[in-house]
Structures are given as structure tokens and as C-alpha cells.
Scaffold this active site. Structure first.
Site, PDB file in Angstrom:
ATOM      1  N   HIS A   7      35.154  30.822  57.705  1.00 10.74           N
ATOM      2  CA  HIS A   7      36.384  31.531  57.351  1.00 10.74           C
ATOM      3  C   HIS A   7      36.172  33.029  57.422  1.00 10.74           C
ATOM      4  CE1 HIS A   7      34.350  31.055  53.371  1.00 10.74           C
ATOM      5  NE2 HIS A   7      34.815  32.274  53.124  1.00 10.74           N
ATOM      6  N   HIS A  79      34.954  39.655  53.863  1.00 11.93           N
ATOM      7  CA  HIS A  79      33.724  39.067  54.396  1.00 11.93           C
ATOM      8  C   HIS A  79      34.032  38.013  55.451  1.00 11.93           C
ATOM      9  CE1 HIS A  79      34.557  36.200  50.982  1.00 11.93           C
ATOM     10  NE2 HIS A  79      34.079  35.302  51.816  1.00 11.93           N
ATOM     11  N   GLU A 130      28.810  35.889  54.296  1.00 10.23           N
ATOM     12  CA  GLU A 130      28.555  34.716  53.457  1.00 10.23           C
ATOM     13  C   GLU A 130      27.992  33.636  54.370  1.00 10.23           C
ATOM     14  OE1 GLU A 130      32.189  32.988  51.938  1.00 10.23           O
ATOM     15  OE2 GLU A 130      31.153  31.909  50.359  1.00 10.23           O
TER      16      GLU A 130
HETATM   17 CO    CO Z   1      34.132  33.220  51.436  1.00  9.38          CO
END
Ligand code: CO
Length: 134
Positions: A7, A79, A130
């Protein structure tokens, strides 16, 4: 080592307005807002054919994204999340390569119930990364 883009997370000052923008202007499928108190965020998931967008809004007094929104009042990309097969092997390889892992370096359970770690943006071209064990 990294696999799919899981994502892209975008911090937004108005979650309902951002969800409407993705649904009505961009024609995407969006979820209802979901509160994640353990992460200090409310999230709307935007489902795309090949990945997801997560619209993040602060929840509670010490939300981790509140300082970001204070610096970026109209919102912004917060992020990106890449999938890895083995998060501990990925962490050890990154640390051996000189990358800084945020926090205590131990994976936490992320917004999707899977172990995640965050990597220092100064080590990755100014991007908070991440990694999630998919
Ligand atoms: Co995230």
C-alpha cells in the site's frame, strides 16, 4: 528481497473529504472509516486492482501522524509498504547493510494484522518505508 507494493499511505487532514475525493472524483472503491486505536489512526482503505491506498487521519492525542500533518497541513504521502517473505531475515539484511530500523527493531503487528517494521526515511531517499511480512 522486497516483493509487491502492499500500500501507499497518505496522511489527510479531513478523512471524509479525502474518501469522497477518491470515490467520486477518482472513481475508486473506498471502505468506511476504520478506527485503529492501537496505531493512533483512523483509516479509509482505497482498493485498487494492483494495490491499496490508505488514507490516514490522526486518532487520539499522540497519533504518530500528527507531527507529519502539522508539517504538511494539506496532507501528503506518508509511507510506502513493501511485502517481504520473512521480516526478521529482511530486518537483519537491512541492518547489516547500514539501514536504520525505527523503534526497538522488533516487528509490531500492523494495521492488517501482520508483522511490520518501519525504516528510516533518511536511508531511503527521503521515503518512510514499511515492510510487512505478507
Ligand atoms: Co502502512
Amino acid at each position: 528481497m522486497i516483493g509487491r507494493l502492499n500500500h501507499v499511505a497518505i496522511a489527510v487532514p479531513d478523512l471524509a473529504a479525502a474518501a469522497r475525493m477518491y470515490r467520486d472524483m477518482l472513481g475508486a472503491e473506498v471502505s468506511q472509516p476504520i478506527d485503529l486505536p492501537a496505531h493512533g489512526v483512523s483509516v479509509v482503505f482505497v482498493v485498487l486492482p494492483n494495490t491499496k491506498i490508505e488514507l490516514l487521519h490522526p486518532l487520539g492525542a499522540d497519533s504518530p501522524i500528527a507531527p507529519f500533518l502539522a508539517r504538511n497541513p494539506s496532507g501528503g504521502m506518508h509511507h510506502v509498504c513493501y511485502e517481504v517473505d520473512d521480516i526478521l531475515a529482511a530486518r537483519d539484511r537491512l541492518k547489516a547493510g547500514g539501514a536504520r530500523v525505527l523503534g526497538d527493531g522488533e516487528p509490531k503487528i500492523g494495521a492488517h494484522g501482520k508483522p511490520v517494521l518501519f525504516l528510516h526515511p533518511k536511508d531511503f531517499a527521503g521515503t518512510l518505508i514499511e515492510i510487512e511480512q505478507a
